[in-house]
Design an enzyme around this catalytic site. Structure first.
Site, short mmCIF file in Angstrom:
data_model
loop_
_atom_site.label_atom_id
_atom_site.label_comp_id
_atom_site.label_asym_id
_atom_site.label_seq_id
_atom_site.Cartn_x
_atom_site.Cartn_y
_atom_site.Cartn_z
N CYS A 166 -5.55 -12.95 -2.38
CA CYS A 166 -4.42 -13.73 -2.90
C CYS A 166 -4.90 -14.83 -3.84
O CYS A 166 -5.74 -15.65 -3.46
CB CYS A 166 -3.62 -14.33 -1.75
SG CYS A 166 -2.19 -15.29 -2.31
N LYS A 205 -8.85 -6.32 1.63
CA LYS A 205 -8.46 -6.34 0.22
C LYS A 205 -9.06 -7.56 -0.45
O LYS A 205 -8.93 -8.69 0.05
CB LYS A 205 -6.94 -6.36 0.07
CG LYS A 205 -6.45 -6.17 -1.37
CD LYS A 205 -4.94 -5.91 -1.40
CE LYS A 205 -4.48 -5.50 -2.79
NZ LYS A 205 -4.38 -6.64 -3.72
#
Length: 320
Positions: A98, A139
């Site tokens: 993020c 991720k």
């Protein structure tokens, strides 16, 4: 060849997951991130983010939904991952990608990529806390300011026991600006034995083919492209045998279905917001989406919004 739906914060919630998986082509979804600080969260928090937990961890159309955690401390991340597994999550995904400033300032997301050893510690703690049969996926981006620690991070993740790695092929500093550097994913894939999933700038069948060729990854994660073109996953999955792309007249019934889904799960005073947000994406591919957005952007009442959608549906039927 597998296709994953990206966990887009504030966009891809359980209602959008239900709609997009109904169209086919997707093999996995990932929830929006659950922010982990210093405590074990109660089950209701997990279920609010991922109501699919009450359906065996799958959408109504049978697609598994991995629960994503975001945080910077190994022990709380491990404790909450264990709870997610106990509640029925079919997989745990860890967010080190993020780029949001508010998230990074709170010790979460891509800022942790500046410390590969800490990345390793978090992944290892989660892997130890979660039953072996449940995948722990990760991720990341290529890095924070630059990609100088990219290889260190991917090796740390693999050494910690991650099941799979998804790579968004840009750094935090590069944000979402094109291009995506798929060749960097190829560099990582060659040095790893775990599966690698490519993500970033996949808007079309042609993009998917080029990404696969350059990254060397058969598995892809689709984000904004799947919101702009809801049938993109099934088109990519179908290859030469794929059905015809959806026309605008096919999209309008989906808008109405999505509106009904949000109306069933959210307060009526804000039910129009997800609809308008989706139209912002759809108008990138469907010009009619921009016109509909202009007509409804100031509407707040569910009744008025429904009437506008029904009128668009009738107009499409009359034109056909």
């Amino acid at each position: 060849m597998r296709l994953m739906l990206a966990p887009m914060e504030g966009v891809v919630d359980h209602t959008m997951r239900a709609l997009l998986t109904s169209l086919g082509g997707l093999d996995r979804c990932v929830t929006e991130f659950l922010r982990i600080n210093d405590r074990l969260l109660p089950p209701r928090v997990f279920r609010r983010l991922c109501p699919e937990l009450d359906n065996g961890g799958r959408t109504a159309h049978g697609v598994p939904v991995y629960l994503q955690l975001l945080g910077g401390q190994p022990a709380p991340m491990a404790d909450n991952a264990a709870r997610a597994a106990e509640l029925g999550a079919p997989g745990i995904d860890l967010n080190f990608g993020c780029p949001a400033k508010t998230v990074n300032r709170s010790d979460g997301g891509s800022i942790i990529l500046r410390e590969p050893q800490r990345v390793h510690g978090i992944v290892a703690a989660v892997r130890s806390a979660v039953p072996g049969a449940i995948p722990v996926t990760v991720k990341i981006r290529l890095g924070y300011e630059d990609a100088s620690l990219f290889e260190d991070n991917v090796q740390a993740i693999a050494a910690a026991g991650a099941s799979e790695l998804t790579i968004h092929a840009r750094t935090k500093r590069q944000g979402y600006r094109p291009p995506a550097y798929w060749e960097e994913i190829a560099r990582a894939r060659q040095s790893l034995s775990i599966p690698v999933i490519a993500n970033g700038e996949i808007w079309s069948l042609e993009d998917a083919a080029r990404c696969r060729a350059i990254s060397g990854c058969s598995d892809l994660m689709l984000g904004r492209g799947a919101l702009c073109r809801p049938d993109l996953p099934r088109l990519v999955a179908g290859g030469d045998a794929a059905p015809q792309p959806l026309a605008w007249t096919d999209i309008v019934p989906l808008l109405l279905e999505f509106f009904d889904l949000t109306l069933a799960h959210y307060d009526t005073h804000c039910v129009g917001n997800p609809l308008k947000q989706w139209l912002v994406y759809l108008r990138c591919y469907y010009p009619q989406g921009a016109l509909l957005f202009e007509r409804i952007k100031r509407q707040r009442e569910p009744g008025a919004l429904r009437e506008s959608l029904l009128a668009e549906l009738s107009a499409g039927a009359a034109a056909a």
